[in-house]
Design an enzyme around this catalytic site. Structure first.
Site, PDB file in Angstrom:
ATOM      1  N   HIS A   5     -77.258  41.910 -25.554  1.00  0.00           N
ATOM      2  CA  HIS A   5     -77.009  43.181 -24.872  1.00  0.00           C
ATOM      3  C   HIS A   5     -75.707  43.799 -25.393  1.00  0.00           C
ATOM      4  O   HIS A   5     -75.608  45.005 -25.600  1.00  0.00           O
ATOM      5  CB  HIS A   5     -76.906  42.922 -23.360  1.00  0.00           C
ATOM      6  CG  HIS A   5     -77.156  44.120 -22.510  1.00  0.00           C
ATOM      7  ND1 HIS A   5     -76.946  44.110 -21.145  1.00  0.00           N
ATOM      8  CD2 HIS A   5     -77.589  45.364 -22.796  1.00  0.00           C
ATOM      9  CE1 HIS A   5     -77.256  45.296 -20.654  1.00  0.00           C
ATOM     10  NE2 HIS A   5     -77.646  46.075 -21.636  1.00  0.00           N
ATOM     11  N   GLU A  29     -77.180  32.974 -21.789  1.00  0.00           N
ATOM     12  CA  GLU A  29     -75.924  33.539 -22.298  1.00  0.00           C
ATOM     13  C   GLU A  29     -76.164  34.338 -23.589  1.00  0.00           C
ATOM     14  O   GLU A  29     -75.516  35.353 -23.829  1.00  0.00           O
ATOM     15  CB  GLU A  29     -74.877  32.440 -22.526  1.00  0.00           C
ATOM     16  CG  GLU A  29     -74.475  31.667 -21.274  1.00  0.00           C
ATOM     17  CD  GLU A  29     -74.095  32.541 -20.082  1.00  0.00           C
ATOM     18  OE1 GLU A  29     -73.655  33.696 -20.275  1.00  0.00           O
ATOM     19  OE2 GLU A  29     -74.267  32.078 -18.935  1.00  0.00           O
TER      20      GLU A  29
END
Length: 676
Positions: free
Chosen positions: A475, A469
């Protein structure tokens, strides 16, 4: 002041939000977005990127952020009042976004913008955002006329309602089950799990030990409990959740049928043979046939390994555990016992070294080293006392922030996920000025809390989940793109979006990493090298079985959405896929599809294959670190710049090639999983 009506720079005031705030705020923001739409399609706003964005994106982003906050609370702090407020507003929000995506006047404005001389002068990121917008207009029904357009809108609204109901049924069916076990029935179950179960029973004023279908309660029994009837009882309850075999009010059967039929109808209105074809338009994969061929090829490679895994497990269960027949509720238990015998360690033993504070410290250290940032505690209003907030800085400047919500509790959806609170954006205003908005993420897990004043102990699987996660979070937060439609995870092809998350999992198997992020809960000693070596030896234990299980889910999902009429034979498709790829067939009463929220309520419809598809990319990307040194800063910088910072501003394949200098190969994945 309504806490959902935030200034652009504010963080959500989670602790102040009440169900009665939802409707007034959403109505006001919908009204503002409606006015912005009318303004932007008028002659008053030229076909200019900044001019359109300053009017429309500003209004819709504000609406999206408020609605995202409500949706998030609905997932992590569900109450009957909040659920009612969410469901009351869901049709209105869905209707607006459906209409926005299909507005012919807005589509015409974008066409004019695309055809203008200015379009060629736009940055690469803006050209990508524009091209995505043009594609999305078509997929949102902007080219449909009359009755077809009305029907398309009605389908979107109904699908949103059904997906929400599906999700509620899974949550309610999970929360509804409780069994108060005796001391004898919990033979073999680890002490920390027993203490948590005892405390839960005491809170209910009951004798014995309270067991639920929440994973921190369910899994230790399935993995370690030697009382077979108890395992069977829990497995049966878990495997029939939200199905016709459980409580009628939580049954998802009719919802699945209707959802699949509506998706197929939507595809036909858009001129596609199936919903799978529609789903793949914005993805890397080109056709359902290509995806199925990819999955079947991987299944063929994994099958010999899976058959060997299963034969060994059956032999062991028979000879060592006296089980003549290996039932579904024996698999996790027998597997754990076999692993303990073969590798001389247990998950329970390993868990004592992974205290949550030390794991977080180790995770942050890797991120800080490789990606040249600093992670610091920060403060913000939160939705539960156990939630923490952090900031990420580079050279003293804020890059992004994130909430961490680690523990399972009633009213919180199961699983783990990353969600964005807001994206990075050079936010335009009406005066032509720009303000940089930094990204904020939510990282949600469902771990067991610490007991008796001790820190939470994470299994190695929990650690992998946390890293996964966090990869999504990086990202989203490390992007340098400033156009909201393609910044961070926005605009990234769905079958590439798992690359950064699965990439991060690899660090959980590195000695140079683990020795710094472990500390025994009572002695404070780091993980012994000998125990680590056993973990590595066991790393690919049953990887054949696990690979086939993922392929089974992915192929079921793809076939369900690629074959018109599949809604009439959902169970049949499940059974056919299992006969084709599985070696371990669950009992006939297993209804895994009824709680398969990923594809019925979570955006992975005809996209579950993405996990395996992106795993090829992530394993290959990680092999660059294996070649250079896993904590090599130069390789970390190249990865950050080519993949994390680029976000959705170019096709994922281009970002991958920019990092690796070539096309992706499957070799690293097979090697990592012991199937080379």
């Amino acid at each position: 002041m309504n806490p959902l009506l935030l200034d652009a720079a504010e963080l959500p005031r989670f602790s102040d939000i009440r169900p009665e705030h939802v409707s007034p705020a959403i109505d006001q923001l919908l009204q503002a977005a409606e006015a912005a739409l009318e303004q932007v399609v008028s002659d008053a706003v030229p076909a200019d990127y900044d001019a359109v964005s300053a009017v429309l994106d500003v209004a819709t982003e504000r609406l999206g952020r408020a609605w995202g906050t409500v949706g998030h609370l609905n997932a992590v702090a569900d109450t009957p009042e909040l659920r009612a407020a969410y469901n009351e507003n869901l049709p209105k929000v869905t209707e607006f976004y459906t209409r926005l995506g299909a507005d012919e006047r807005l589509y015409a404005k974008y066409k004019a913008l695309t055809a203008s001389p200015q379009a060629a002068q736009l940055s690469a990121a803006r050209r990508k955002a524009l091209s995505n917008a043009m594609r999305d207009f078509v997929l949102s029904g902007a080219e449909l006329q009359g009755g077809a357009k009305e029907r398309f809108a009605a389908i979107q609204e109904r699908q949103a309602e059904l997906a929400q109901k599906f999700s509620e049924h899974v949550l309610d069916a999970t929360d509804a089950f409780a069994y108060y076990a005796s001391e004898e029935e919990l033979a073999g179950v680890p002490d920390d799990a027993k203490q948590a179960a005892r405390a839960a029973a005491e809170r209910d004023g009951q004798a014995g030990y309270k067991l639920t279908l929440q994973f921190p309660s369910y899994l230790p029994v399935m993995q370690y409990g030697s009382h077979r009837p108890l395992r069977e009882k829990l497995y049966t309850a878990y495997a029939t959740r939200a199905s016709e075999l459980g409580q009628p009010e939580h049954d998802n059967s009719a919802l699945m049928v209707e959802l699949l039929a509506l998706r197929q109808e939507e595809a036909q209105l858009l001129g596609y043979p199936s919903f799978a074809h529609v789903s793949l338009v914005p993805k890397m994969a080109e056709s359902p046939a290509q995806v199925e061929a990819f999955l079947r090829d991987l299944a063929q490679r994994a099958r010999p390994h899976a058959e060997k895994d299963l034969a060994e497990l059956r032999d062991f269960a028979h000879s060592e555990l006296g089980l003549d027949e290996l039932a579904a509720w024996d698999v996790a238990y027998a597997s754990e016992k076999l692993k303990e015998q073969r590798y001389a360690f247990s998950d329970q033993e390993v868990k004592q070294y992974f205290t949550e504070p030390k794991v977080l410290e180790g995770l942050f250290k890797i991120v800080e080293t490789l990606f040249e940032v600093a992670i610091r505690p920060d403060s913000a209003p939160v939705w539960h006392p156990s939630v923490r907030f952090f900031r990420i800085e580079r050279q003293g400047r804020l890059v992004g922030q994130f909430y961490l919500d680690p523990y399972a509790r009633p009213g919180k959806r199961s699983g783990a996920w990353m969600d964005d609170v807001r994206g990075r954006w050079a936010r335009p205003d009406r005066q032509g000025e720009q303000r940089l908005q930094t990204p904020v993420a939510q990282l949600v897990c469902n771990f067991a809390e610490g007991v008796n004043g001790q820190p939470a102990l994470l299994t190695h699987d929990n650690v992998i989940t946390l890293f996964h996660e966090f990869g999504h979070g990086l990202h989203h937060m490390l992007t340098q793109v400033e156009d909201i439609g393609v910044a961070g995870i926005s605009g990234v092809e769905w079958d590439a979006v798992e690359l950064p998350s699965q990439f991060m999992e690899n660090f959980c198997w590195e000695w140079d990493v683990l020795k710094h992020m472990t500390s025994h809960v009572t002695t404070g000693e780091p993980l012994p090298r000998e125990l680590f070596d056993k973990m590595i030896a066991a790393k690919n234990f049953q990887s054949g079985l696990q690979t086939l299980r993922q392929i089974e889910f992915a192929l079921f999902d793809m076939r369900l959405h690629a074959e018109p009429g599949s809604e009439q034979r959902i169970q049949q498709v499940v059974d056919e896929v299992r006969r084709e790829v599985a070696v371990l067939i669950p009992p006939p009463f297993n209804r895994v599809q009824h709680s398969f929220s990923h594809i019925f309520a979570g955006g992975y419809a005809a996209g579950y294959y993405s996990y395996k598809w992106a795993e090829v990319l992530s394993a290959d990307a990680y092999s660059a670190f294996e070649e250079a040194g896993v904590l090599d800063v130069e390789t970390g910088r190249r990865y950050r710049q080519a993949i994390l910072e680029a976000g959705g501003s170019r096709p994922a394949e281009e970002s991958f090639k920019a990092f690796r200098g070539r096309e992706p190969k499957i070799d690293a994945l097979l090697r990592h999983q012991g199937m080379a």
